[in-house]
Design a protein around this motif. Structure first.
Motif, short mmCIF file in Angstrom:
data_model
loop_
_atom_site.label_atom_id
_atom_site.label_comp_id
_atom_site.label_asym_id
_atom_site.label_seq_id
_atom_site.Cartn_x
_atom_site.Cartn_y
_atom_site.Cartn_z
N MET A 221 0.85 -1.18 0.00
CA MET A 221 0.00 0.00 0.00
C MET A 221 0.89 1.23 0.00
O MET A 221 1.66 1.44 0.92
CB MET A 221 -0.89 -0.01 1.26
CG MET A 221 -1.81 1.19 1.36
SD MET A 221 -2.86 1.02 2.82
CE MET A 221 -1.63 0.96 4.10
N SER B 89 0.59 -4.97 0.31
CA SER B 89 0.57 -4.59 1.72
C SER B 89 -0.17 -5.59 2.60
O SER B 89 -0.03 -5.55 3.82
CB SER B 89 -0.08 -3.21 1.87
OG SER B 89 -1.41 -3.25 1.38
N THR C 156 -2.72 -0.55 -5.98
CA THR C 156 -4.15 -0.62 -5.67
C THR C 156 -4.89 0.16 -6.73
O THR C 156 -4.97 1.39 -6.69
CB THR C 156 -4.44 -0.02 -4.28
OG1 THR C 156 -3.61 -0.67 -3.32
CG2 THR C 156 -5.89 -0.20 -3.90
N GLY D 163 -6.04 -0.27 1.62
CA GLY D 163 -5.13 0.80 1.22
C GLY D 163 -5.78 1.97 0.53
O GLY D 163 -6.96 2.26 0.70
#
Length: 810
Positions: free
Chosen positions: A1, A68, A147, A178
């Motif tokens: 993230m 992440s 993301t 995230g």
């Protein structure tokens, strides 16, 4: 993230766009005080033709798989996705599961559709249980670590809008830990500095598409998420939910971590499809867990988050009966899926209300994780509607009354089960535009009583009405939807030739009983008419019949006809659902009158219920007799009690010996003793222990006399102070302290003499004789440890003057 510095700008733009879109989607503002149109409050799926079972919903579970996420986070996301896929309550719904990250290198894709759009029937749910496991297999060669929200939403919208029914609600559930991160994704341009800006633009386009395609977006974030962006995505999609309720409008949920993601996602899913979640208990196998399903539930799924496929589950209904994992039982339809996955579910149509038990078993080595059980349920209620008058004239004021019942025919009569419900009626027909009327259960106006779960209102039939009428009831509440079946009626033009008035006895009845009623009919026509009586809105096999089914009314005549409602022996307890209709078969079936049955079925009373008065009287009598017997028994035991009786052993040339009966030593009203004739010692009295030889017995009769039975002899009646021979020159004398004290002191007197010395026996077993003008003890003081109650002989050299002067009344 990875952070981005431009999400706040995007969020502000999205919120503004969402507000504008919501205003546009709502259409022109309604006039102040006007009821909301039913089309705005009812979901598209509800507006479609009603089908048995819960209304379907098409949904996509979109799961963040960015770098992440930890392994535990991924596992919880997998279980959360499986939880809502397995817990879906309609076998007509469709579901897809999509993982997403970013595309940064050749061969990488930002999205991965692990489960294609699948119908959530038994086969489809088993498939979803298997394919959702692919979420945990993250391949960095095929998916980048970023993301990419726009790509994820695009994929979800593509799937939900292809080959689907336009009337079916569509929902996207977005799970992320995230923020938007496409800095290294060439899909958004060659310039890294402008990639985020381009992604924000494309995200805005996808949200606009979601509004246009009527797709809701429900974000769920955990960890370090951009809360403002999640709120913007929830507000940017379609805002009209499954009901006109605040809880049914998309909103974000944010958690500190992924531990509660399954629970919260299931609650979010329930809110999105107008269902409710009942939280059950938690435990490690082997264990019995429970969850409660309310009586208004008509469709539900019991979900078991077991994590480990080795955990096996058995389900028991509120009556303690094991239910099948597939098939029908006791009016319910069962279908279990997901046994080989992390989440197992038992879908139940028409569940029996109450507390269900879920039994868990697991082999050794598979019992270390806690299992949680929940139930997601919905009440798709049948609305029974009446009009009064049943066939109104144009311009006539009409009373509308609505009540709800389940498919089992259970009438909902507890207002707490419908807290927050909104009920309205919509009238449509020939010659006028349809309109809606709010209904209330507040005891005001036409509503007869507040809180009886009968919603009432008034409407005026438009002057232009010239034919058929259709009245539909709409309801919205958390966990509740209506079936929207119409009540069909017809306006009356001119003066109707036949009029009817229907009455039914109110009150209660037992299964197998009958309910009486009466039909009053007046026919002003020159020809006879045939009226048909029927039960409407009753479930199939409802166990109630009406007779007669037809009534002939002569020309220009009147009739008063008794009616009978017959109940089957197995009819369910509770208020009888449905209504009675009276139709004129010779006037195209025009409804003359209708009304709710309004009778409560009570269980057949047990023998105790029927004869409780007699049982109560008998119990009181028995208690009185028992108390009297107890008093008599205590008095008898007191009369026969030997406590305090002193035994004295006498004989020529021997020193006297004594033994006093202590409390608790006369077991069963009998005292047993022996005479110890040891060598070189004087004979002595001792209480007989178990297995003693030559045992003598002393009892007291009901009259107070002693019964002495020497060893091997017969009972000898003796008065207090009397003596009996023991042979070999020995005799035994029995002294009764109670009779001596009674003769000496009389009733109510104390135990001390006027001179202050103690009277004989008042010291608990020691005796004081009378000497020459002074008192001294005639026997030696007891030594410690003399548990037999025997007074020992005086020690050598101890004075014995007066020792033979015993008071025979002592």
């Amino acid at each position: 993230m990875r952070d981005t510095s431009r999400t706040r700008t995007l969020a502000g733009a999205l919120l503004g766009l969402a507000a504008l879109a919501a205003t546009t989607a709502a259409g022109p503002a309604a006039a102040p005080g006007a009821p909301a149109p039913l089309a705005a409050s009812a979901p598209a799926g509800v507006r479609a033709a009603a089908a048995e079972g819960a209304d379907p919903v098409d949904f996509a579970v979109v799961v963040d798989q960015s770098k992440s996420l930890s392994a535990d986070d991924l596992a919880r996301e997998v279980e959360a996705a499986a939880l809502i896929a397995q817990g879906e309550i309609s076998e007509r719904s469709r579901a897809t599961v999509i993982g997403f990250g970013s595309s940064e290198k050749p061969g990488q894709s930002a999205v991965r559709e692990v489960c294609q759009l699948t119908v959530a029937d038994a086969v489809g749910r088993d498939h979803l249980s298997d394919c959702v496991k692919e979420l945990s297999r993250r391949d960095e060669r095929k998916m980048g670590p970023g993301t990419d929200f726009p790509a994820a939403l695009r994929q979800a919208l593509d799937r939900l809008t292809e080959d689907g029914e336009p009337a079916t609600p569509k929902v996207v559930f977005l799970l992320t830990d995230g923020r938007l991160d496409v800095r290294d994704s060439r899909a958004y341009g060659d310039d890294p500095r402008s990639r985020t800006e381009e992604a924000e633009k494309q995200l805005t386009e996808q949200l606009a598409r979601a509004r246009e395609e009527s797709v809701q977006i429900w974000p769920l974030g955990f960890g370090d998420v951009d809360r403002t962006m999640l709120s913007a995505m929830a507000a940017g999609g379609y805002r009209n939910g499954c009901a006109d309720l605040p809880s049914a409008r998309p909103r974000p949920r944010v958690l500190d971590g992924s531990a509660e993601i399954g629970k919260v996602l299931q609650e979010t899913f329930a809110a999105a499809r107008c269902a409710r979640v009942a939280q059950g208990t938690v435990g490690k196998p082997p264990a019995d867990l429970t969850v409660t399903i309310p009586e208004i539930a008509t469709d539900g799924s019991i979900t078991v988050s077991k994590h480990d496929p080795k955990v096996t589950v058995t389900y028991y209904d509120p009556r303690g009966r094991k239910v099948p994992t597939r098939g029908t039982f006791d009016g319910s339809v069962f279908e279990a899926t997901g046994q080989n996955g992390p989440v197992e579910a038992l879908r139940v149509k028409n569940p029996r209300p109450g507390t269900w038990r879920v039994h868990l078993e697991a082999p050794e080595g598979h019992r270390d994780r806690e299992v949680a059980v929940r139930a997601i349920w919905q009440g798709k209620l049948r609305s029974a509607v009446t009009l009064d008058p049943a066939s109104p004239r144009p311009g006539e004021k009409t009373v509308v009354e609505v009540r709800m019942q389940t498919r089992r025919g259970v009438v909902v009569d507890d207002p707490r089960l419908l807290k927050g419900i909104k009920v309205s009626a919509q009238l449509s027909g020939s010659g006028f535009d349809s309109f809606s009327v709010p209904l209330a259960d507040d005891g005001k106006g036409p509503d007869r009583r507040a809180g009886d779960v009968r919603f009432t209102g008034t409407l005026t039939v438009p002057d232009g009405a010239d034919g058929d009428l259709a009245l539909r009831a709409g309801m919205s509440a958390p966990g509740v939807t209506g079936d929207r079946r119409p009540l069909n009626a017809r306006v009356t033009l001119g003066t109707p030739p036949v009029k009817a008035a229907l009455t039914v006895e109110r009150g209660s009845v037992h299964p197998g009983g009958e309910v009486r009623g009466r039909l009053e009919v007046r026919n002003s026509d020159s020809t006879a008419h045939t009226l048909r009586l029927a039960l409407a809105d009753r479930p199939p096999g409802g166990g109630v019949r009406i007779s007669p089914a037809t009534v002939e009314v002569p020309a220009e005549g009147r009739r008063s006809v008794p009616l009978t409602l017959s109940l089957d022996p197995d009819v369910a307890p509770g208020e009888i659902g449905g209504r009675i209709t009276v139709a004129d078969a010779d006037d195209d079936g025009r409804i003359l009158d209708n009304g709710f049955i309004g009778v409560v079925v009570e269980p057949e009373p047990s023998i105790v219920d029927k004869w409780w008065g007699a049982f109560l009287a008998a119990a009181v009598l028995l208690l009185g007799l028992a108390a009297f017997a107890a008093v008599r028994l205590r008095a008898r035991n007191r009369r026969r009690d030997l406590t305090g009786v002193r035994l004295e052993l006498r004989g020529d040339g021997i020193r006297p010996d004594e033994l006093t009966v202590r409390p608790g030593q006369s077991s069963g009203g009998e005292f047993r003793f022996t005479v110890d004739r040891g060598r070189g010692t004087a004979p002595a009295l001792r209480r007989a222990g178990p297995g003693a030889a030559a045992v003598h017995r002393l009892r007291r009769s009901a009259s107070g006399r002693f019964l002495f039975r020497p060893d091997g002899g017969r009972d000898i009646p003796l008065s207090p102070g009397g003596s009996a021979s023991l042979g070999e020159g020995l005799e035994i004398v029995f002294h009764d302290r109670r009779s001596a004290a009674s003769r000496r002191d009389g009733p109510g007197r104390g135990s001390r003499t006027s001179g202050g010395s103690r009277t004989p026996g008042s010291d608990g077993g020691r005796r004081w004789g009378r000497g020459a003008g002074r008192s001294r003890p005639t026997g030696r003081t007891e030594r410690p440890g003399d548990a037999a109650g025997r007074v020992p002989s005086p020690a050598a050299g101890e004075p014995t003057a007066g020792a033979s002067r015993f008071d025979p009344n002592f």
